[in-house]
Scaffold this motif. Structure first.
Motif, mmCIF file in Angstrom:
data_model
loop_
_atom_site.group_PDB
_atom_site.id
_atom_site.type_symbol
_atom_site.label_atom_id
_atom_site.label_comp_id
_atom_site.label_asym_id
_atom_site.label_seq_id
_atom_site.Cartn_x
_atom_site.Cartn_y
_atom_site.Cartn_z
ATOM 1 N N ALA A 117 0.835 -1.207 0.000
ATOM 2 C CA ALA A 117 0.000 0.000 0.000
ATOM 3 C C ALA A 117 0.868 1.253 0.000
ATOM 4 C CB ALA A 117 -0.910 -0.008 1.230
ATOM 5 N N TYR A 121 1.054 4.145 -2.811
ATOM 6 C CA TYR A 121 0.846 5.542 -2.411
ATOM 7 C C TYR A 121 1.942 6.436 -2.989
ATOM 8 C CZ TYR A 121 1.044 9.684 0.563
ATOM 9 O OH TYR A 121 1.110 10.982 1.016
ATOM 10 N N TYR A 214 -4.919 4.110 1.004
ATOM 11 C CA TYR A 214 -5.813 3.954 -0.143
ATOM 12 C C TYR A 214 -6.866 5.051 -0.189
ATOM 13 C CZ TYR A 214 -3.755 -0.429 -1.598
ATOM 14 O OH TYR A 214 -2.873 -1.367 -2.070
ATOM 15 N N CYS A 236 -4.303 -1.055 -7.355
ATOM 16 C CA CYS A 236 -4.769 -1.024 -5.968
ATOM 17 C C CYS A 236 -5.909 -2.003 -5.697
ATOM 18 C CB CYS A 236 -5.232 0.389 -5.602
ATOM 19 S SG CYS A 236 -3.905 1.609 -5.649
ATOM 20 N N LEU A 240 -6.638 -4.463 -2.317
ATOM 21 C CA LEU A 240 -7.811 -4.285 -1.458
ATOM 22 C C LEU A 240 -8.621 -5.573 -1.344
ATOM 23 C CD1 LEU A 240 -9.054 -0.722 -2.515
ATOM 24 C CD2 LEU A 240 -8.063 -1.393 -0.328
#
Length: 315
Positions: A117, A121, A214, A236, A240
Motif C-alpha cells: 500500500a 501511495y 488507499y 490497488c 484491497l
C-alpha cells in the motif's frame, strides 16, 4: 495412549466424519496444495525471469506469494498425513512450532500488504519522488521488517509456553493455533494482554495504515485525469481484495477460538478449511488476472505450453 505419551502428544479432534470421507478429504486437499504450489511458483518464477517485472510492486507481490506457499506448507503436509492416519496426533513441541509459523506468516501477510500500500501511495501520489524513495535498499529493508517483526513478536508467547503445564490433551481443531491456550491448566493474563498488543502491532495498525493510504490514493485519483485513475484501479484493487479476504479469515480464526465450545463442529471444520485454502488459492489468481504485466506474461507462457503440447503430440 498411556499417560507418558499424553504428556507430549496432542490429539487433533477437529475432523468431521473422517472415517467416511478420509480419501475424499485427502484428494481435495492434496489437489488444493498442488494448485497452490504451482500457481504461486509460476507467478514468482515469471517475476524472477522477466526484467520488466523487477520493480518494487512486483517484488512485493512475489514476497506475498512466497509467504502463501510457506503458510500452506506449514499446514498441508501434516493435514494430509492425518487424513490417512488412524490417530490424528502431534507432539506438543511440533504443535507450538506450527502455532508460531501460522501466526508469524499470517501477521507478515498484513505487513506485506501494508508495504504494498505504501509503494502504491508513493507511485501514484508522489510519482516524481518514487525512484528516490523506493530504492533497492528501501525495498530490502521493508521486506526484512515485514518478516522479522512478526517473527520476533509471535515467538515470545510460544517460547514462554514451552514448559507450561497441560491439563488437557485434546485440541478442537485440525491443526494447531491459539486454541492450544485452552489446554493449559492456568492461562496467563500477561500473555493474553501481550497477544492483544501483537494483534494491534502486526494486524490492526497495518490495516488502518492500508485504509489511510488507499483513501489518500482515491482522493488523488478522483482529482486527477483518467490515466491516473486507471493506474490506481489496476494496481490497488487486487491489494484491497486480498486485504478484505484476509481480514475476514483472521476474524474467522478469532471467532473459532473464542467460541470454541459453542461453535458447531461441522461449521468450525468448514471455516478452518477456508482459512487455509482461500487466500493461498486466490492470491495468484487475483494478481495473475488483475495485474496487466503479469497477465501478459502468463498468456505468453500459456501459448508456449500449448505449442509444446502440440509438438509433443505430433512427435
Amino acid at each position: 495412549m498411556d499417560s507418558e505419551l499424553n504428556v507430549t502428544y496432542i490429539i487433533l479432534d477437529g475432523h468431521v466424519k473422517l472415517d467416511n470421507y478420509r480419501y475424499l478429504y485427502f484428494m481435495i486437499m492434496f489437489t488444493a496444495y498442488i494448485v497452490i504450489i504451482c500457481c504461486n511458483a509460476t507467478i514468482v518464477g515469471l517475476i524472477v525471469i522477466h526484467k520488466n517485472l523487477h520493480q518494487p510492486m512486483y517484488i512485493f507481490i512475489a514476497a506475498l506469494l512466497v509467504n502463501s506457499v510457506l503458510f500452506s506448507t506449514n499446514i498441508y503436509p501434516k493435514l494430509l498425513i492425518d487424513f490417512l492416519s488412524e490417530k490424528q496426533i502431534i507432539t506438543y513441541s511440533a504443535c507450538l512450532f506450527q502455532v508460531f509459523i501460522f501466526y508469524f506468516l499470517s501477521c507478515s501477510e498484513f505487513l506485506l500488504l501494508a508495504v504494498m500500500a505504501y509503494d502504491r501511495y508513493v507511485s501514484i501520489c508522489k510519482p516524481l519522488q518514487y525512484p528516490t524513495i523506493m530504492r533497492n535498499t528501501t525495498v530490502s529493508i521493508l521486506l526484512v521488517l515485514a518478516w522479522i517483526l512478526p517473527a520476533c513478536q509471535t515467538s515470545i508467547p510460544v517460547v514462554l509456553n514451552i514448559n507450561n503445564k497441560l491439563c488437557s490433551f485434546t485440541l478442537k481443531g485440525i491443526f494447531c493455533n491459539n486454541s492450544v491456550n485452552h489446554l493449559y491448566c492456568v492461562s496467563s493474563r500477561v500473555l493474553s494482554i501481550y497477544g492483544v498488543v501483537v494483534v494491534l502491532n502486526v494486524a490492526i495498525f497495518p490495516m488502518l495504515f492500508i485504509l489511510f493510504t488507499y483513501t489518500k490514493i482515491l482522493i488523488i485519483s478522483y482529482r486527477s485525469f483518467g490515466e491516473v485513475r486507471k493506474k490506481a484501479a489496476q494496481t490497488c484493487l487486487p491489494h484491497l481484495i486480498i486485504l478484505m479476504n484476509y481480514s475476514c479469515l483472521l476474524t474467522y480464526d478469532m471467532i473459532i477460538i473464542r467460541l470454541e465450545s459453542d461453535f458447531p463442529e461441522t461449521a468450525r471444520f468448514v471455516m478452518t478449511l477456508q482459512i487455509i485454502m482461500y487466500n493461498p488459492l486466490c492470491n495468484p489468481i487475483i494478481y495473475g488476472l488483475k495485474m496487466k504485466e503479469i497477465s501478459k506474461h502468463l498468456k505468453q507462457l500459456q501459448s508456449v505450453i500449448f505449442i509444446l503440447s502440440l509438438l509433443s503430440l505430433l512427435c
